[in-house]
Design a protein around this motif. Structure first.
Motif, PDB file in Angstrom:
ATOM      1  N   GLY A   7       0.827  -1.212   0.000  1.00 45.21           N
ATOM      2  CA  GLY A   7       0.000   0.000   0.000  1.00 45.21           C
ATOM      3  C   GLY A   7       0.851   1.247   0.000  1.00 45.21           C
ATOM      4  O   GLY A   7       0.579   2.204  -0.747  1.00 45.21           O
ATOM      5  N   ARG A   8       1.938   1.233   0.773  1.00 46.85           N
ATOM      6  CA  ARG A   8       2.836   2.399   0.816  1.00 46.85           C
ATOM      7  C   ARG A   8       3.532   2.597  -0.527  1.00 46.85           C
ATOM      8  O   ARG A   8       3.690   3.724  -1.005  1.00 46.85           O
ATOM      9  CB  ARG A   8       3.881   2.207   1.925  1.00 46.85           C
ATOM     10  N   LEU A   9       3.969   1.469  -1.111  1.00 46.77           N
ATOM     11  CA  LEU A   9       4.637   1.566  -2.409  1.00 46.77           C
ATOM     12  C   LEU A   9       3.691   2.102  -3.477  1.00 46.77           C
ATOM     13  O   LEU A   9       4.070   2.947  -4.302  1.00 46.77           O
ATOM     14  CB  LEU A   9       5.161   0.186  -2.816  1.00 46.77           C
ATOM     15  N   LEU A  10       2.440   1.612  -3.451  1.00 45.43           N
ATOM     16  CA  LEU A  10       1.446   2.085  -4.424  1.00 45.43           C
ATOM     17  C   LEU A  10       1.171   3.573  -4.241  1.00 45.43           C
ATOM     18  O   LEU A  10       1.091   4.336  -5.224  1.00 45.43           O
ATOM     19  CB  LEU A  10       0.147   1.280  -4.263  1.00 45.43           C
ATOM     20  N   LEU A  11       1.069   3.997  -2.964  1.00 45.75           N
ATOM     21  CA  LEU A  11       0.819   5.412  -2.675  1.00 45.75           C
ATOM     22  C   LEU A  11       1.987   6.277  -3.131  1.00 45.75           C
ATOM     23  O   LEU A  11       1.807   7.344  -3.739  1.00 45.75           O
ATOM     24  CB  LEU A  11       0.584   5.597  -1.174  1.00 45.75           C
ATOM     25  N   LYS A  12       3.213   5.770  -2.876  1.00 46.59           N
ATOM     26  CA  LYS A  12       4.407   6.514  -3.270  1.00 46.59           C
ATOM     27  C   LYS A  12       4.488   6.669  -4.786  1.00 46.59           C
ATOM     28  O   LYS A  12       4.732   7.761  -5.311  1.00 46.59           O
ATOM     29  CB  LYS A  12       5.645   5.783  -2.749  1.00 46.59           C
ATOM     30  N   ASN A  13       4.257   5.546  -5.498  1.00 45.95           N
ATOM     31  CA  ASN A  13       4.313   5.596  -6.966  1.00 45.95           C
ATOM     32  C   ASN A  13       3.218   6.500  -7.533  1.00 45.95           C
ATOM     33  O   ASN A  13       3.451   7.238  -8.502  1.00 45.95           O
ATOM     34  CB  ASN A  13       4.178   4.190  -7.547  1.00 45.95           C
ATOM     35  N   SER A  14       2.025   6.422  -6.925  1.00 42.11           N
ATOM     36  CA  SER A  14       0.919   7.257  -7.409  1.00 42.11           C
ATOM     37  C   SER A  14       1.256   8.739  -7.241  1.00 42.11           C
ATOM     38  O   SER A  14       1.001   9.551  -8.133  1.00 42.11           O
ATOM     39  CB  SER A  14      -0.368   6.932  -6.638  1.00 42.11           C
ATOM     40  N   LEU A  15       1.862   9.079  -6.087  1.00 43.90           N
ATOM     41  CA  LEU A  15       2.231  10.465  -5.829  1.00 43.90           C
ATOM     42  C   LEU A  15       3.282  10.948  -6.834  1.00 43.90           C
ATOM     43  O   LEU A  15       3.197  12.066  -7.354  1.00 43.90           O
ATOM     44  CB  LEU A  15       2.768  10.596  -4.402  1.00 43.90           C
ATOM     45  N   ILE A  16       4.250  10.071  -7.133  1.00 37.85           N
ATOM     46  CA  ILE A  16       5.289  10.429  -8.112  1.00 37.85           C
ATOM     47  C   ILE A  16       4.670  10.683  -9.482  1.00 37.85           C
ATOM     48  O   ILE A  16       4.980  11.679 -10.156  1.00 37.85           O
ATOM     49  CB  ILE A  16       6.347   9.311  -8.192  1.00 37.85           C
ATOM     50  N   TYR A  17       3.753   9.790  -9.896  1.00 38.52           N
ATOM     51  CA  TYR A  17       3.142   9.956 -11.217  1.00 38.52           C
ATOM     52  C   TYR A  17       2.288  11.214 -11.282  1.00 38.52           C
ATOM     53  O   TYR A  17       2.255  11.911 -12.308  1.00 38.52           O
ATOM     54  CB  TYR A  17       2.292   8.727 -11.564  1.00 38.52           C
ATOM     55  N   VAL A  18       1.587  11.526 -10.191  1.00 38.91           N
ATOM     56  CA  VAL A  18       0.768  12.739 -10.175  1.00 38.91           C
ATOM     57  C   VAL A  18       1.647  13.978 -10.309  1.00 38.91           C
ATOM     58  O   VAL A  18       1.363  14.903 -11.090  1.00 38.91           O
ATOM     59  CB  VAL A  18      -0.074  12.810  -8.884  1.00 38.91           C
ATOM     60  N   LEU A  19       2.765  14.008  -9.551  1.00 44.76           N
ATOM     61  CA  LEU A  19       3.681  15.151  -9.629  1.00 44.76           C
ATOM     62  C   LEU A  19       4.301  15.280 -11.016  1.00 44.76           C
ATOM     63  O   LEU A  19       4.429  16.379 -11.554  1.00 44.76           O
ATOM     64  CB  LEU A  19       4.788  15.010  -8.572  1.00 44.76           C
ATOM     65  N   LEU A  20       4.668  14.122 -11.607  1.00 46.72           N
ATOM     66  CA  LEU A  20       5.234  14.154 -12.958  1.00 46.72           C
ATOM     67  C   LEU A  20       4.211  14.650 -13.971  1.00 46.72           C
ATOM     68  O   LEU A  20       4.537  15.412 -14.892  1.00 46.72           O
ATOM     69  CB  LEU A  20       5.724  12.757 -13.356  1.00 46.72           C
ATOM     70  N   ALA A  21       2.948  14.218 -13.795  1.00 43.43           N
ATOM     71  CA  ALA A  21       1.896  14.662 -14.720  1.00 43.43           C
ATOM     72  C   ALA A  21       1.674  16.166 -14.599  1.00 43.43           C
ATOM     73  O   ALA A  21       1.535  16.866 -15.613  1.00 43.43           O
ATOM     74  CB  ALA A  21       0.601  13.902 -14.425  1.00 43.43           C
ATOM     75  N   ILE A  22       1.668  16.670 -13.360  1.00 49.30           N
ATOM     76  CA  ILE A  22       1.489  18.118 -13.163  1.00 49.30           C
ATOM     77  C   ILE A  22       2.653  18.886 -13.783  1.00 49.30           C
ATOM     78  O   ILE A  22       2.471  19.892 -14.485  1.00 49.30           O
ATOM     79  CB  ILE A  22       1.364  18.437 -11.662  1.00 49.30           C
ATOM     80  N   GLY A  23       3.870  18.390 -13.542  1.00 47.14           N
ATOM     81  CA  GLY A  23       5.044  19.046 -14.120  1.00 47.14           C
ATOM     82  C   GLY A  23       5.009  19.040 -15.646  1.00 47.14           C
ATOM     83  O   GLY A  23       5.352  20.027 -16.286  1.00 47.14           O
ATOM     84  N   SER A  24       4.567  17.915 -16.223  1.00 47.74           N
ATOM     85  CA  SER A  24       4.484  17.829 -17.686  1.00 47.74           C
ATOM     86  C   SER A  24       3.474  18.827 -18.236  1.00 47.74           C
ATOM     87  O   SER A  24       3.721  19.484 -19.256  1.00 47.74           O
ATOM     88  CB  SER A  24       4.090  16.404 -18.105  1.00 47.74           C
ATOM     89  N   LEU A  25       2.326  18.940 -17.558  1.00 49.75           N
ATOM     90  CA  LEU A  25       1.304  19.884 -18.015  1.00 49.75           C
ATOM     91  C   LEU A  25       1.816  21.318 -17.965  1.00 49.75           C
ATOM     92  O   LEU A  25       1.577  22.115 -18.884  1.00 49.75           O
ATOM     93  CB  LEU A  25       0.043  19.743 -17.160  1.00 49.75           C
ATOM     94  N   VAL A  26       2.534  21.643 -16.872  1.00 49.45           N
ATOM     95  CA  VAL A  26       3.081  23.001 -16.752  1.00 49.45           C
ATOM     96  C   VAL A  26       4.065  23.286 -17.887  1.00 49.45           C
ATOM     97  O   VAL A  26       4.059  24.370 -18.492  1.00 49.45           O
ATOM     98  CB  VAL A  26       3.775  23.180 -15.381  1.00 49.45           C
TER      99      VAL A  26
END
Length: 280
Positions: A7-26
């Motif tokens: 669960g922690r690993l999934l949460l960590k990976n999800s957070l990384i992907y969300v941040l990367l997606a936000i950065g890509s959009l910017v």
């Protein structure tokens, strides 16, 4: 792995992907604005709130931008400078870096460090001496100052290729020597086929440097018929009282070759950076 750790690993990976997606959009916002603006009427460019989808879509902006000034001639000039610069950089840097990687000679390490030290010099430091030298050569308003220096190597490319050459087992060259191959034969038939990722990488770098270069062409080229695309766009801006929709259309077309070149060579680019230990 326990359920809690998963669960922690999934949460960590999800957070990384969300941040990367936000950065890509910017990062994509300026590109989206440029594309949108290139298809708008002039009066729609600075409307507020911004209108991201043009209505009507003005594809004719591209035709207007590229027929009002000699962009075809400027495109050819840029192609000539870019292709010859790539040839010069690849040929010279392959030979020099192979020597640094394989030949054992007195002072080799010192010369290599001296070569790397040239990377510490800002371009602004060498700008005036180079301009004075090329003026004495009579090379102003020619393409020579933009091409000829590349046939004498480039420190960063020499470093990159040397690192790649050193990762190739020396046993391959020893086997080729036993078969009677000359030094040039070893380089051409054995080493270069294994060095394709690194050569593609420096080709991408040099293409990008020459294609988008503005400072050097503006120093050495003052005749409009010799302009590169970057100088042409700057000239276009002054001639058309900043028609942003036409300017963005010209900029979009100018930018596309760099994008295509990178995407075509992306596989080799990533492989080269990984093998030379320069990632991260």
């Amino acid at each position: 792995m326990t359920t809690t750790n998963r669960g922690r690993l999934l949460l960590k990976n999800s957070l990384i992907y969300v941040l990367l997606a936000i950065g890509s959009l910017v990062m994509l916002v300026p590109f989206a604005w440029m594309l949108s603006t290139s298809l708008k009427e002039s009066y729609q460019v600075f409307t507020w709130p911004p209108k991201w989808i043009p209505d009507p879509v003005k594809w004719s902006n591209y035709k207007t931008a590229f027929t009002s000034l000699p962009f075809g001639q400027w495109f050819n000039n840029t192609i000539i400078i870019t292709v010859l610069s790539i040839i010069g950089a690849v040929v010279s840097c392959v030979i020099v870096s192979y020597g640094f990687a394989r030949f054992k000679a007195r002072g080799r390490s010192f010369l290599f460090i001296l070569t790397l030290a040239t990377m510490m010099l800002p371009d602004t430091v060498t700008m005036i001496p180079k301009f004075y030298m090329f003026t004495k050569f009579g090379w102003i308003n020619t393409f020579y100052p933009l091409i000829v220096p590349l046939f004498f190597g480039k420190a960063y490319f020499v470093f990159l290729l040397r690192q790649f050459f050193m990762s190739i087992p020396a046993d391959l060259e020893e086997a080729a020597k036993i078969d009677g191959a000359s030094t040039f034969g070893i380089l051409w038939r054995v080493i270069l086929p294994l060095t394709v990722p690194a050569i593609v990488t420096i080709t991408i770098f040099q293409f990008n440097d020459s294609w988008k270069d503005f400072m050097q062409p503006i120093l050495y080229l003052s005749k409009p018929e010799l302009y590169t695309l970057t100088l042409g766009i700057n000239f276009f801006k002054s001639q058309n009282n900043v028609q942003w929709n036409y300017l963005m259309a010209a900029s979009m077309v100018t930018m596309l070759p760099s994008l295509l070149f990178y995407f075509i060579g992306q596989k080799y680019f990533v492989e080269s950076i990984t093998l030379t230990g320069m990632k991260g």
